[in-house]
Every structure is written in structure tokens, then in C-alpha cells.
Design a protein around this motif. Sequence first.
Motif, PDB file in Angstrom:
ATOM      1  N   UNK A  61     -28.814  27.545   7.061  1.00 59.88           N
ATOM      2  CA  UNK A  61     -29.420  26.563   6.248  1.00 59.88           C
ATOM      3  C   UNK A  61     -30.330  26.964   5.269  1.00 59.88           C
ATOM      4  N   UNK A  62     -31.526  27.842   5.585  1.00 59.82           N
ATOM      5  CA  UNK A  62     -32.574  28.195   5.037  1.00 59.82           C
ATOM      6  C   UNK A  62     -32.149  29.230   3.974  1.00 59.82           C
ATOM      7  N   UNK A  63     -31.175  30.177   3.966  1.00 59.43           N
ATOM      8  CA  UNK A  63     -30.676  31.220   3.321  1.00 59.43           C
ATOM      9  C   UNK A  63     -29.897  30.413   2.036  1.00 59.43           C
ATOM     10  N   UNK A  64     -28.898  29.639   2.535  1.00 59.29           N
ATOM     11  CA  UNK A  64     -28.061  28.879   1.770  1.00 59.29           C
ATOM     12  C   UNK A  64     -28.708  28.142   0.679  1.00 59.29           C
ATOM     13  N   UNK A  65     -29.844  27.345   1.311  1.00 56.37           N
ATOM     14  CA  UNK A  65     -30.488  26.621   0.085  1.00 56.37           C
ATOM     15  C   UNK A  65     -31.439  27.347  -0.869  1.00 56.37           C
ATOM     16  N   UNK A  74     -22.986  26.531  -5.351  1.00 51.00           N
ATOM     17  CA  UNK A  74     -22.890  25.197  -5.751  1.00 51.00           C
ATOM     18  C   UNK A  74     -23.408  24.173  -5.082  1.00 51.00           C
ATOM     19  N   UNK A  75     -23.852  24.193  -3.879  1.00 45.86           N
ATOM     20  CA  UNK A  75     -24.156  23.216  -3.020  1.00 45.86           C
ATOM     21  C   UNK A  75     -25.429  23.515  -1.962  1.00 45.86           C
ATOM     22  N   UNK A  76     -26.241  22.706  -1.721  1.00 43.07           N
ATOM     23  CA  UNK A  76     -27.362  23.248  -0.977  1.00 43.07           C
ATOM     24  C   UNK A  76     -26.894  23.374   0.327  1.00 43.07           C
ATOM     25  N   UNK A  77     -25.992  22.722   0.584  1.00 44.20           N
ATOM     26  CA  UNK A  77     -25.605  23.026   2.215  1.00 44.20           C
ATOM     27  C   UNK A  77     -24.045  23.576   2.299  1.00 44.20           C
ATOM     28  N   UNK A  78     -23.808  24.350   3.055  1.00 48.95           N
ATOM     29  CA  UNK A  78     -22.488  25.159   2.971  1.00 48.95           C
ATOM     30  C   UNK A  78     -21.340  24.466   3.694  1.00 48.95           C
ATOM     31  N   UNK A  79     -20.204  24.578   3.244  1.00 48.76           N
ATOM     32  CA  UNK A  79     -19.191  23.865   4.005  1.00 48.76           C
ATOM     33  C   UNK A  79     -18.828  24.585   5.403  1.00 48.76           C
ATOM     34  N   UNK A  80     -18.721  25.833   5.312  1.00 50.14           N
ATOM     35  CA  UNK A  80     -18.325  26.596   6.584  1.00 50.14           C
ATOM     36  C   UNK A  80     -18.725  28.359   6.184  1.00 50.14           C
ATOM     37  N   UNK A  81     -19.147  29.038   7.217  1.00 48.86           N
ATOM     38  CA  UNK A  81     -19.528  30.336   7.065  1.00 48.86           C
ATOM     39  C   UNK A  81     -18.574  31.372   7.746  1.00 48.86           C
ATOM     40  N   UNK A  82     -18.433  32.542   7.583  1.00 48.17           N
ATOM     41  CA  UNK A  82     -17.904  33.369   8.302  1.00 48.17           C
ATOM     42  C   UNK A  82     -18.110  34.984   8.044  1.00 48.17           C
ATOM     43  N   UNK A  83     -17.842  35.724   9.011  1.00 45.40           N
ATOM     44  CA  UNK A  83     -17.994  36.969   8.724  1.00 45.40           C
ATOM     45  C   UNK A  83     -17.175  37.950   7.653  1.00 45.40           C
ATOM     46  N   UNK A  84     -17.521  39.003   7.361  1.00 46.62           N
ATOM     47  CA  UNK A  84     -16.708  39.601   6.264  1.00 46.62           C
ATOM     48  C   UNK A  84     -15.233  39.815   6.696  1.00 46.62           C
ATOM     49  N   UNK A  85     -14.914  40.498   7.851  1.00 43.58           N
ATOM     50  CA  UNK A  85     -13.576  40.482   8.442  1.00 43.58           C
ATOM     51  C   UNK A  85     -12.897  39.241   8.870  1.00 43.58           C
ATOM     52  N   UNK A  86     -13.583  38.226   9.068  1.00 40.98           N
ATOM     53  CA  UNK A  86     -13.090  36.847   9.530  1.00 40.98           C
ATOM     54  C   UNK A  86     -12.538  36.275   8.240  1.00 40.98           C
ATOM     55  N   UNK A  87     -13.355  36.473   7.206  1.00 40.63           N
ATOM     56  CA  UNK A  87     -12.479  35.683   5.813  1.00 40.63           C
ATOM     57  C   UNK A  87     -11.597  36.737   5.604  1.00 40.63           C
TER      58      UNK A  87
END
Length: 376
Positions: A61-65, A74-87
Amino acid sequence: MREDTRTLEEKIADRNAKIDALHEKLTDAVGQLVTGDDWRRAIEFAAKFRARSFNNTLLIWMQNYAAYEAGLVPDPFPQCVAGFQQWKQLGRSVNAGAKGFQIFAPVSARVAVAEDGSYRRLAKGEGPDPGEVVKSRMVGVRPTYVWPLALTSGKDIPETPAPKLLTGEAPAGLWTGLAVQVRERGYTLRYAPNADALGGANAMVRYDRMEVFVRLDMEPAQRAKSLCHELGHIVAGHDPQEQDVRLHRGVVEVEAESIALMVAAAHGLPTDDYTIPYVSTWASRVEGQDPVVTVQQTAARVRTAALEILAGLDTHKAPDGDPPGLSRSAGLGTAPPETEPSQGSTAGAPDDGLSLDQQGRRHARSATAVNDGMRP
């Protein structure tokens, strides 16, 4: 690829320095939770990223903001996150030069568990002694990175529809599911005609009679929230007979209210009507403990209880922060799910960064009846 010429000691020192820096970042993030609204927003965000530990959701939350304020996302809150290999597993790639968000990843190891539950870490090739069982257990953490969807490109990610509710409406199956869990824990669910019958409260637990009371003169959503608050007391073990519970009544109410808040947020219910006191008013009242640690431990207990309740509900819930279709067997997912480290971790293992109460220490009120004093 450049050869890594560092010695083992230098590698360990570098990793520990990164962990220390991440701890400082986490401590700063916890310190920014000042008002009750700050706490409410943090729990609501954790509900939408409940696949990850509370501390990691706070770091994300803090780093995305910060990235949003810098114009990087583009947004203060991410929709979802994942690791490099996961993407990559999902057919997407992290954009060139995109800086990831640093979080804690669990480190597991082979341990020999004795009959009394104690355990020791096994060396490479070492087997258990007679009477011991070999298991994999979390023994520490390491820093790792995740990237939000906005910093990746490639195959479209299907959107998981979020629950949509009318004002005052409760999600289908929520009340029934909560009522079932109350009864499964040995309590009888009873109804009160109004607040006067409950001393002004919306709901109440009578531990001496194993009964839960809920007002009938409320909208369905409010009834469900109030019932969840009382179920939160029960699941979190807020037994008023325990001395530790009587000493920390304020923390107990914050826990129950936050459990209900997290369950509500996971179902798309509005959460701005939840009332949480200023963090300093309850986090500083645990004698002999840093308020930052109290906040982290409280959040960990809230998350554990809320996830237990959510797991028992056959309802439509909001996404949990992982991209749709993600398998945790790729990339960061090679580590076990984000659980809390066990008490008695191997001596010398890195600080887990999760500040968990592994004894499951409970706090509750001094009264026989634990009522919904904050009236969610």
C-alpha cells in the motif's frame, strides 16, 4: 551475467542489511497509522489483499501510493500484484526499468519435530532422531519484490467482478453463514427487539450462557456486521474470564471491530460506518510493549480470525489481491503461503518481520457479557 564474487559472510550481511532496511520501512508505515480512519483504510486494503500478510499489504500500500504520487502508476491502490516469474506465468512481463515493491517472503527449512511439538532445524542430509518427524517449517524471511498490474504488459488479465450491493442490503448467504459458524462453536443465536433490550448495543455475547444476541430492528447489512463483530470476539478467543483479556479491553474491541470490518470489506460492504479509536489510545496501553509491535500483533490476530471466518462462508467475495489464474507454484509462490512463523523458530534465524503472537494470545473484556460497544 556478472559473476557474484561476494563471500558467504558478505552475502549474509547484505541480505540482513536489506531486511533491516525493510523493517525500518515497515515501522515507518505502521507509525503512519494514526487515526481510526487510517486503521480502517489499512484493514480494508488488507481485506482486498488478504492473500498476503498484513505487514506485506502495508508495504504494498505504502509503496504503491508513493509510486502514484511520483506519477509512476495511475491509481493510488493497486488492483493486484505478483512476482516477476508469476507475471510471466500469466503471459505478462514487467515493464523495462519498472521498480518493484519490496516485501517479505517466507523462508522454509526441513525441521525435525519431536513428540512434544518442539523442533530443530536439520542440516543438509541430516535425518531425524527416533521419535521425530520431518516437516517443512517457516524459519525466517528474505526480501523479495512484487509488481502491480499497472507496471506490466502482455496478455489481458480477466477481471473478477466485485460484489455489488444496494444500500442496506447484505450479501447473499452472509447472515446464514455467520449464524452457522456461531452455532458450530456451541453458541445459541437469539434476537432482541431493539437496542434497549441490549443496553444500547447492537449485539452482545453472553459467555456464561453461551448465547449471542442481535437486534432485529436494523437493516440486513447492519445485522450481519453486528453478528460478525460478536463472532469475531468468539473466534479470537475473547474469553472475559482470562486476566489478559480483562487488562486489554480496548485492544479487544479494536480486534472484534476490525475482524468484522475485514469480513465486510471482503464482501463489498461499505466500511466508513465502522468506528475505530485513534491508534495511540489503544496501542499504547499494553504495558511494556512498543505500540508498533502492538499494532502489528493486533493486525495479525485480526487477519487470522477474519480469514477463518471467510473460509467458512460460501459467499461471493472481492478478489484477494492475486491476479486471476495465478498459481503460487511460480516465482514468489515457491515459498509456502504467507503464514506466520511458528514459535520456537530456529535460533539465529532472521527476524520474521511479521511480529506475530504465536501463542495466539487473546485479549478480551472484563464483563461477562461482551457487547458491541462501538455499534458498527
